[in-house]
Scaffold this active site. Structure first.
Site, PDB file in Angstrom:
ATOM      1  N   LYS A  79       0.840  -1.203   0.000  1.00 49.41           N
ATOM      2  CA  LYS A  79       0.000   0.000   0.000  1.00 49.41           C
ATOM      3  C   LYS A  79       0.873   1.252   0.000  1.00 49.41           C
ATOM      4  O   LYS A  79       0.699   2.148  -0.838  1.00 49.41           O
ATOM      5  CB  LYS A  79      -0.932   0.008   1.224  1.00 49.41           C
ATOM      6  CG  LYS A  79      -1.934   1.139   1.184  1.00 49.41           C
ATOM      7  CD  LYS A  79      -2.568   1.419   2.517  1.00 49.41           C
ATOM      8  CE  LYS A  79      -1.807   2.501   3.227  1.00 49.41           C
ATOM      9  NZ  LYS A  79      -2.404   2.968   4.477  1.00 49.41           N
ATOM     10  N   ASP A  96      -6.424   0.685   0.574  1.00 50.44           N
ATOM     11  CA  ASP A  96      -6.546   1.041   1.987  1.00 50.44           C
ATOM     12  C   ASP A  96      -7.927   0.597   2.464  1.00 50.44           C
ATOM     13  O   ASP A  96      -8.644  -0.103   1.745  1.00 50.44           O
ATOM     14  CB  ASP A  96      -6.315   2.546   2.187  1.00 50.44           C
ATOM     15  CG  ASP A  96      -7.528   3.353   1.754  1.00 50.44           C
ATOM     16  OD1 ASP A  96      -8.346   2.841   0.959  1.00 50.44           O
ATOM     17  OD2 ASP A  96      -7.683   4.495   2.222  1.00 50.44           O
TER      18      ASP A  96
END
Ligand code: SF4
Length: 293
Positions: free
Chosen positions: A191, A210
């Site tokens: 991420k 996310d």
């Protein structure tokens, strides 16, 4: 005649059901009748009327029962992307930064913390420690008081100082530009790497997943997975590569503005009649059990 008792009607053929146990001759054509599936009214009312209308839900069903429905159909995904472009045309990363290093640090600090809080903390630490070298020279405990308000400050201090040391030892003090190299940095997973690659370097190597992207991708039936890495793989298959970066920014904005975790504001959502999520708060289309929150 008692209520609820309907006299039996004679069969059209003149025979009663099950009179004969003989199988039908093979030349007889049996007409299959499709089961009646109740569908909701798909007409989208004007916004004022939609607001005034009482909350109503169509019959619960699954995607599989809706004939011909494919949540990953190119047209449907294209329409989602088009509406996101219209609603969030300038979506970008909300973390303030002036360099790849600042973005990397801000992203590490943003775990389990709001971007607004991170944006209060980062100007202070970047003024105090203006270079990667300055961070690398710190002991992790030295950074803890400055980032305490972002939560998980002990682990985050170790990650930030560890990242600075790794950049100094292996990458000449520069943030690398490839996924493989970024993943070698302490505190950096896909991420964070995708945020830095996409936002700073404009390199689309993956999709940022996310909590917002995770939730909304499931609500929109773009994935059935829970695991962020699997969700990312699913999104990479259905979203065109040139949209990977902005799609994540748009979905994150959408998740903050409308498609919030509890009580999404479906009545105001531009994706409403494309969305069949099980936890919608207002709907003009069928609800799909498979579109889980
Ligand atoms: S209709 Fe509701 S659940 Fe679906 S994307 Fe919009 S806000 Fe989220």
């Amino acid at each position: 005649m008692p209520r609820g008792v309907t006299p039996r009607q004679p069969s059209r053929s003149g025979r009663q059901d099950k009179v004969s146990s003989r199988p039908l001759p093979t030349t007889v054509k049996v007409r299959r009748v499709a089961p009646v599936v109740k569908t909701a009214d798909k007409v989208v009312a004007p916004m004022a009327a939609r607001r005034a209308a009482p909350k109503k839900f169509a019959t619960k069903t699954t995607a599989a029962t809706v004939k011909g429905y494919n949540p990953l159909a190119r047209e449907r995904v294209g329409e989602i992307l088009k509406r996101l472009d219209e609603r969030y045309p300038r979506a970008t990363c909300a973390l303030h930064h002036k360099s790849a290093w600042e973005l990397l640090v801000a992203t590490i600090l943003s775990a389990q913390c709001t971007d607004a809080r991170v944006n209060m903390v980062t100007p202070v630490i970047f003024a105090k420690y203006p270079t990667v070298e300055a961070f690398a020279a710190l002991k992790p405990e030295g950074l803890e008081p400055d980032i305490r308000s972002t939560g998980f400050f002990r682990n985050k201090s170790k990650s930030v100082v560890g990242a600075a040391r790794k950049l100094m030892s292996d990458f000449g003090g520069q943030v690398p530009r490839t996924m493989d190299e970024l993943l070698q940095i302490p505190g950096v997973a896909r991420k964070t790497a995708n945020v830095v690659l996409g936002t700073w370097f404009k390199i689309a190597d993956g999709v940022v997943v996310d909590t917002h992207v995770q939730r909304i991708s499931r609500r929109l039936e773009l994935t059935k997975n829970d695991d962020p890495q699997k969700i990312e793989q699913d999104l990479m298959k259905v979203i065109p590569r040139d949209k990977w970066i902005i799609f994540a920014h748009q979905i994150i904005m959408h998740g903050r503005a409308l498609c919030i975790a509890r009580k999404p504001k479906c009545v105001d959502c531009p994706l409403e009649n494309l969305c069949h999520a099980a936890d919608k708060t207002w709907s003009t289309v069928e609800i799909h059990k498979s579109a889980k929150p």
